[in-house]
Design an enzyme around this catalytic site. Structure first.
Site, PDB file in Angstrom:
ATOM      1  N   CYS A  49      95.425 -73.770 108.955  1.00 46.59           N
ATOM      2  CA  CYS A  49      94.049 -72.661 108.756  1.00 46.59           C
ATOM      3  C   CYS A  49      92.742 -73.270 109.277  1.00 46.59           C
ATOM      4  CB  CYS A  49      94.079 -72.429 107.386  1.00 46.59           C
ATOM      5  SG  CYS A  49      92.741 -71.475 106.587  1.00 46.59           S
ATOM      6  N   CYS A  52      89.937 -73.236 106.758  1.00 48.83           N
ATOM      7  CA  CYS A  52      90.203 -73.956 105.845  1.00 48.83           C
ATOM      8  C   CYS A  52      89.664 -75.349 106.175  1.00 48.83           C
ATOM      9  CB  CYS A  52      91.687 -74.376 105.329  1.00 48.83           C
ATOM     10  SG  CYS A  52      92.438 -73.001 104.647  1.00 48.83           S
TER      11      CYS A  52
END
Length: 155
Positions: A49, A52
């Site tokens: 991600c 993230c």
């Protein structure tokens, strides 16, 4: 792992935070209950991600700046078990605990259907920020100071 439908899930903000327990990558037990009296950030993320990986260093910087003020951070990777080595490699850069989603019991937080998702719990154990509803937020140090910083000053 977690239940609820994103289309109709109501925010948990303002209510007592649901129970959460985990076994961290270093084998320690983590319980939200043990951190009552602290401001707790719970972040769900994954190595694949991009947003993230952008915000995790901000959590580390915020943790370094405020750990002594009663801040706790738990990062929960939702990567598959075969990605544990990648998770461990990334987690080496952080001083806060990291756990794999498979080692977490947090059913009351709703379905983790997008990443990153962050929850913030105040010192009294009340969920103040429910990242599982509304627009996705990618945190940076400035937004953490603005939104979480005031919770650290509450006693």
């Amino acid at each position: 792992m977690l239940l609820a439908s994103p289309g109709w899930a109501a925010s948990l903000a303002g209510k007592p935070a649901p129970p959460l327990t985990a076994t961290t990558l270093d084998g320690l037990k983590y319980s939200l209950q043990q951190h009552r009296g602290e401001v707790v950030i719970v972040n769900f993320w994954a190595t694949w991600c991009g947003p993230c990986r952008v915000e995790l260093p901000a959590f580390e910087a915020f943790y370094q700046a405020h750990h002594d003020d009663g801040l706790s951070v738990l990062a929960i990777s939702v990567d598959d078990a075969d990605q544990t080595a990648r998770v461990r490699a990334l987690a080496q850069d952080f001083d806060f605990p990291v756990a794999l989603g498979a080692d977490v019991q947090a059913g009351g937080y709703g379905r983790i259907w997008r990443l990153p998702i962050t929850f913030v719990i105040d010192r009294a154990g009340v969920l103040r920020i429910d990242g599982g509803v509304g627009a996705r937020v990618t945190w940076d140090l400035s937004s953490l100071e603005k939104q979480v910083g005031p919770l650290l000053r509450e006693r």
